[in-house]
Motif scaffolding. Structure first.
Motif, short mmCIF file in Angstrom:
data_model
loop_
_atom_site.label_atom_id
_atom_site.label_comp_id
_atom_site.label_asym_id
_atom_site.label_seq_id
_atom_site.Cartn_x
_atom_site.Cartn_y
_atom_site.Cartn_z
N GLN A 138 -10.43 -61.13 -36.04
CA GLN A 138 -10.18 -59.87 -36.75
C GLN A 138 -10.18 -58.71 -35.77
N GLY A 139 -9.22 -57.81 -35.96
CA GLY A 139 -9.16 -56.59 -35.16
C GLY A 139 -8.34 -56.73 -33.90
N ILE A 140 -7.17 -57.34 -33.99
CA ILE A 140 -6.32 -57.56 -32.81
C ILE A 140 -4.86 -57.37 -33.22
N GLY A 141 -4.05 -57.02 -32.26
CA GLY A 141 -2.63 -56.78 -32.53
C GLY A 141 -1.82 -58.07 -32.57
N PRO A 142 -0.57 -57.96 -33.02
CA PRO A 142 0.29 -59.14 -33.14
C PRO A 142 0.71 -59.67 -31.78
N ALA A 159 -1.87 -58.07 -40.69
CA ALA A 159 -2.74 -56.89 -40.81
C ALA A 159 -3.94 -56.92 -39.87
N GLY A 160 -3.70 -57.18 -38.59
CA GLY A 160 -4.78 -57.15 -37.61
C GLY A 160 -5.65 -58.38 -37.60
N VAL A 161 -5.24 -59.44 -38.29
CA VAL A 161 -6.02 -60.67 -38.37
C VAL A 161 -5.14 -61.84 -37.95
N VAL A 162 -5.66 -62.64 -37.00
CA VAL A 162 -4.98 -63.86 -36.57
C VAL A 162 -5.76 -65.04 -37.11
N ASP A 163 -5.08 -65.90 -37.88
CA ASP A 163 -5.68 -67.14 -38.38
C ASP A 163 -5.11 -68.29 -37.58
N ARG A 168 -4.68 -80.81 -35.97
CA ARG A 168 -4.79 -82.14 -35.35
C ARG A 168 -6.00 -82.15 -34.41
N PRO A 169 -6.61 -83.31 -34.20
CA PRO A 169 -7.73 -83.39 -33.26
C PRO A 169 -7.27 -83.21 -31.82
N GLY A 170 -8.14 -82.66 -31.03
CA GLY A 170 -7.85 -82.43 -29.62
C GLY A 170 -8.66 -81.24 -29.11
N THR A 171 -8.30 -80.75 -27.92
CA THR A 171 -8.97 -79.59 -27.33
C THR A 171 -7.94 -78.49 -27.13
N VAL A 172 -8.27 -77.30 -27.64
CA VAL A 172 -7.35 -76.16 -27.59
C VAL A 172 -8.06 -75.00 -26.89
N ALA A 173 -7.38 -74.39 -25.93
CA ALA A 173 -7.90 -73.20 -25.27
C ALA A 173 -7.26 -71.99 -25.95
N VAL A 174 -8.11 -71.15 -26.59
CA VAL A 174 -7.64 -69.95 -27.27
C VAL A 174 -7.93 -68.76 -26.35
N THR A 175 -6.90 -68.02 -26.00
CA THR A 175 -7.05 -66.88 -25.10
C THR A 175 -6.93 -65.60 -25.90
N ILE A 176 -7.96 -64.73 -25.77
CA ILE A 176 -8.03 -63.48 -26.51
C ILE A 176 -8.19 -62.34 -25.51
N PRO A 177 -7.28 -61.35 -25.50
CA PRO A 177 -7.45 -60.20 -24.62
C PRO A 177 -8.39 -59.17 -25.26
N LYS A 178 -9.29 -58.62 -24.43
CA LYS A 178 -10.19 -57.56 -24.92
C LYS A 178 -10.65 -56.74 -23.72
N ASP A 179 -10.54 -55.44 -23.81
CA ASP A 179 -10.97 -54.51 -22.77
C ASP A 179 -10.30 -54.80 -21.42
N GLY A 180 -9.03 -55.13 -21.45
CA GLY A 180 -8.29 -55.36 -20.21
C GLY A 180 -8.54 -56.72 -19.57
N ARG A 181 -9.33 -57.58 -20.18
CA ARG A 181 -9.60 -58.92 -19.64
C ARG A 181 -9.20 -59.96 -20.66
N GLU A 182 -8.86 -61.13 -20.18
CA GLU A 182 -8.55 -62.24 -21.07
C GLU A 182 -9.74 -63.19 -21.14
N HIS A 183 -10.16 -63.48 -22.36
CA HIS A 183 -11.30 -64.37 -22.60
C HIS A 183 -10.78 -65.66 -23.22
#
Length: 190
Positions: A138-142, A159-163, A168-183
């Motif tokens: 919640q609270g992120i741009g498209p 509306a500012g929410v990514v679902d 499927r089973p496995g391992t997924v790396a989700v990258t979220i930008p915040k304050d100029g850094r990618e987490h």
């Protein structure tokens, strides 16, 4: 007739008289309950039952307690040894897999809300979900949230929410930008 045979005959007769006196009305107490007051009315079919003491009648009528859990096993019984516990030394692989469903670190098919304005995203490194779970950011741009394995997820923005639904089973790396850094959050899906 010798004395041993006579004793056996008396025991058999006492047991027969006790069983005959048990009719539908008589109930013997359980081994853990003290005996209640006995009935004083004799049954007409067993006149010998009135001459015998009440303890003699109760003894043959009580159920056998040889296998009762309240008493210890007979002394002649030998205890069954337990199988030896598996030993692990350093470096040996684990023989049984860890439990899949109910581990404290792995959640079920839940919706996990991640409000970016209220969360220290740097502290969140990994998550574990069951297939069907949703990570709601919640609270992120498209178009800002990315995943390295899009074939394992279904991603939607509104509306500012990514679902991110893990399909499927496995391992997924989700990258979220915040304050100029990618987490990056590593999500294990079972």
């Amino acid at each position: 007739m010798n004395a041993a045979s006579l004793r056996r005959l008396v025991v058999v007769l006492a047991a027969t008289a006790g069983v005959a006196a048990c009719g539908a009305d008589a109930v013997s107490p359980l081994p853990v309950q003290p005996p209640g007051p006995s009935r004083s009315t004799p049954t007409p079919a067993t006149p010998a039952a009135t001459t015998m003491p009440a303890t003699t009648l109760a003894t043959p009528a009580t159920p056998a307690t040889a296998g009762s859990p309240t008493r210890p096993p007979p002394t002649s019984a030998r205890p069954v040894p337990a199988p030896p516990a598996p030993t692990r030394t350093r470096g040996t692989p684990r023989t049984t897999p860890p439990p899949v469903d109910a581990t404290p670190a792995c959640q079920g098919a839940v919706r996990y809300d991640l409000p970016l304005a209220e969360t220290e995203i740097e502290l969140l490194r990994s998550l574990c979900f069951a297939t069907g779970a949703v990570l709601r950011i919640q609270g992120i741009g498209p178009g800002l949230v990315t995943v390295d394995r899009p074939e394992l997820v279904s991603q939607q923005y509104e509306a500012g929410v990514v679902d991110i639904r893990f399909v499927r089973p496995g391992t997924v790396a989700v990258t979220i930008p915040k304050d100029g850094r990618e987490h990056t959050i590593t999500v294990v899906v079972r």
